[in-house]
Motif scaffolding. Structure first.
Motif, PDB file in Angstrom:
ATOM      1  N   GLU B  78       0.825  -1.185   0.000  1.00 24.64           N
ATOM      2  CA  GLU B  78       0.000   0.000   0.000  1.00 24.64           C
ATOM      3  C   GLU B  78       0.861   1.237   0.000  1.00 24.64           C
ATOM      4  O   GLU B  78       1.981   1.248   0.444  1.00 24.64           O
ATOM      5  CB  GLU B  78      -0.896   0.020   1.229  1.00 24.64           C
ATOM      6  N   ALA B 201      -4.139  -6.639 -18.171  1.00 26.52           N
ATOM      7  CA  ALA B 201      -4.788  -5.439 -17.638  1.00 26.52           C
ATOM      8  C   ALA B 201      -3.899  -4.782 -16.596  1.00 26.52           C
ATOM      9  O   ALA B 201      -3.319  -5.432 -15.748  1.00 26.52           O
ATOM     10  CB  ALA B 201      -6.135  -5.795 -17.012  1.00 26.52           C
ATOM     11  N   LEU B 202      -3.793  -3.471 -16.708  1.00 27.58           N
ATOM     12  CA  LEU B 202      -2.981  -2.720 -15.763  1.00 27.58           C
ATOM     13  C   LEU B 202      -3.766  -1.537 -15.215  1.00 27.58           C
ATOM     14  O   LEU B 202      -4.750  -1.115 -15.818  1.00 27.58           O
ATOM     15  CB  LEU B 202      -1.725  -2.182 -16.462  1.00 27.58           C
ATOM     16  N   MET B 203      -3.296  -1.048 -14.100  1.00 29.62           N
ATOM     17  CA  MET B 203      -3.887   0.152 -13.559  1.00 29.62           C
ATOM     18  C   MET B 203      -3.130   1.338 -14.119  1.00 29.62           C
ATOM     19  O   MET B 203      -1.900   1.343 -14.114  1.00 29.62           O
ATOM     20  CB  MET B 203      -3.791   0.130 -12.048  1.00 29.62           C
ATOM     21  N   LEU B 224       0.741   0.380 -13.578  1.00 30.49           N
ATOM     22  CA  LEU B 224       1.217  -0.622 -12.622  1.00 30.49           C
ATOM     23  C   LEU B 224       0.340  -1.845 -12.507  1.00 30.49           C
ATOM     24  O   LEU B 224      -0.832  -1.834 -12.841  1.00 30.49           O
ATOM     25  CB  LEU B 224       1.464   0.022 -11.253  1.00 30.49           C
ATOM     26  N   GLY B 226      -1.910  -4.185 -11.053  1.00 32.14           N
ATOM     27  CA  GLY B 226      -2.931  -4.112 -10.018  1.00 32.14           C
ATOM     28  C   GLY B 226      -3.070  -5.404  -9.255  1.00 32.14           C
ATOM     29  O   GLY B 226      -3.668  -5.455  -8.197  1.00 32.14           O
ATOM     30  N   PHE B 229      -0.245  -4.956  -6.547  1.00 31.52           N
ATOM     31  CA  PHE B 229      -0.145  -3.672  -5.869  1.00 31.52           C
ATOM     32  C   PHE B 229      -1.521  -3.092  -5.621  1.00 31.52           C
ATOM     33  O   PHE B 229      -2.353  -3.056  -6.504  1.00 31.52           O
ATOM     34  CB  PHE B 229       0.675  -2.716  -6.732  1.00 31.52           C
ATOM     35  N   LYS B 230      -1.732  -2.705  -4.395  1.00 25.65           N
ATOM     36  CA  LYS B 230      -2.985  -2.060  -4.067  1.00 25.65           C
ATOM     37  C   LYS B 230      -2.674  -0.608  -3.781  1.00 25.65           C
ATOM     38  O   LYS B 230      -1.840  -0.293  -2.954  1.00 25.65           O
ATOM     39  CB  LYS B 230      -3.583  -2.727  -2.854  1.00 25.65           C
ATOM     40  N   TYR B 231      -3.314   0.275  -4.491  1.00 25.87           N
ATOM     41  CA  TYR B 231      -3.010   1.681  -4.354  1.00 25.87           C
ATOM     42  C   TYR B 231      -3.951   2.305  -3.333  1.00 25.87           C
ATOM     43  O   TYR B 231      -5.152   2.308  -3.520  1.00 25.87           O
ATOM     44  CB  TYR B 231      -3.169   2.377  -5.700  1.00 25.87           C
ATOM     45  N   ALA B 232      -3.389   2.789  -2.260  1.00 21.06           N
ATOM     46  CA  ALA B 232      -4.215   3.333  -1.195  1.00 21.06           C
ATOM     47  C   ALA B 232      -4.118   4.842  -1.136  1.00 21.06           C
ATOM     48  O   ALA B 232      -3.039   5.398  -1.206  1.00 21.06           O
ATOM     49  CB  ALA B 232      -3.817   2.748   0.133  1.00 21.06           C
TER      50      ALA B 232
END
Lengths: 235, 235
Positions: B78, B201-203, B224, B226, B229-232
DNA sequence: TAGTGGTCTAGACCACGGG
DNA sequence: CCGTGGTCTAGACCACTAA
């Protein structure tokens, strides 16, 4: 009703008040931990814990060897770090949002939910699943969880903004505590609701929302088509 | 070299390791605070402080009256919301962030970029492409665009946080702009850099960042994984 | 009731900053 | 040197959970 609020929280509240009303002016040093220990009669550990809270809130800044100071400028986060809700995101683009309640039931909270709400396994959560469409195209499956405190939501018309209901009926102003973005892949139910192939990549947005005074309010999980939608966070 | 690392951090490191290598399996209870106090020889306060760290990292979950448990699903990495900066938060998780500059050149701005920076087609932009890895795993391809005002960035070591450089060399504090999230699919170059199949698929996260006084500072595009990785975004 | 985490105390010594 | 915050200890009692 007895006061079971821990001392360190009471003390933090007092100090916060003194900062707000400028008893401790911006940029100045507040009394040392030992001074506070003696003036309040609480142990230094308790004083430290109170201060720790305010440091986390960015109202105070500690400097090793020098002291603890009132932060110069009030953290701007209130206005600038504003999250646009899904509803706002859509309406800003002049599109029409329709919401349809798919499911509504009581479920057993998982560990993460228990931790957030501060409840046990026995305390059921109200789970609301809604399908949200933009200009008639299904874009988002949203799942919300509320504690039994909000059981009366069951009687409301949920085919509109839940936040509107919360504000009007409960007088609550939601503030986002934490928002996470990641990628997930459709479950069969989601694929069906969104009318897309199974296994399609989706954007997964999870919100942990607090009410006015930092009480856990609800958890929201939105699964949406990232190919049809760009999610704006900050304005 | 003497070891001046506090005990509670050392202990947290040990426990984190034992969680990662499943000495303490997911979902199970770890020894109680008193048990750890006795087995380690450290005081309960120190043990509690170590545990507190891991709770903050979401590796552990405390339940009053029951015990402390290893969080069920390992939380993806995060990042709190700091503009431009993976660095601090990734490292706070005990993970290693490495950055490698892939490309650096001057490019002609597209219309959107011209509008944001308030420049014309003739004003070239410095484009920086960097690959960012967590614990050796490529996670993110980041592309940054700066105006010629920041040409001297070319001479800097970009294999670290640009945010740091901006603060130290230019005295600039990036402030809120606009951030959007969507889903994209890998280009061949991205697939190669991230070592994943094409079309994954990407973020896609795009930032429009302003400096202290509302001057356009730069545009950042992060692509990035996903799934890793979790984007907080935390308020 | 026993065991857990939550709060709190009264000390101690250390590391840092500045005179 | 002193005063500051940072770390650490060895206790104590309370609140919650489960058997």
């Amino acid at each position: 009703m007895t006061d079971i609020t821990p001392i360190y929280i009471q003390l933090a509240d007092e100090l916060r008040k003194q900062i707000r009303d400028e008893t401790f002016a911006k940029g100045t040093k507040i009394p040392s931990e030992n001074a506070l220990h003696e003036s309040t009669g609480y142990s230094r550990s308790t004083v430290r814990k109170a201060i720790e809270i305010l440091v986390k809130e960015k109202l105070l800044t500690k400097v090793h060897g020098k002291g603890t100071f009132v932060t110069q400028q009030t953290p701007p986060s209130e206005q600038t770090h504003h999250f646009l809700s899904f509803t706002e995101n859509v309406e800003r683009q002049g599109q029409t949002l329709t919401t349809k309640t798919v499911d509504l039931r009581w479920v057993t909270p998982d560990l993460q939910q228990q931790a957030f709400f501060g409840i046990s396994e026995e305390d059921q959560l109200l789970e609301i699943i809604r399908l949200r469409s933009i200009d008639g195209v299904p874009i988002c499956v949203e799942t919300d969880w509320f504690t039994k405190e909000f059981a009366s939501l069951e009687q409301e018309d949920l085919d509109r903004s839940i936040y509107q209901i919360l504000t009007q009926k409960f007088g609550i102003t939601p503030t986002t505590g934490k928002k996470t973005f990641e990628i997930s892949y459709t479950t069969p139910q989601e694929a069906f609701l969104l009318d897309i192939p199974r296994g399609t990549a989706l954007m997964l947005i999870e919100d942990h929302v607090y009410s006015n005074y930092g009480q856990p309010l609800h958890i929201s999980k939105q699964v949406l088509r990232g190919d049809k939608f760009k999610y704006a966070v900050i304005e």
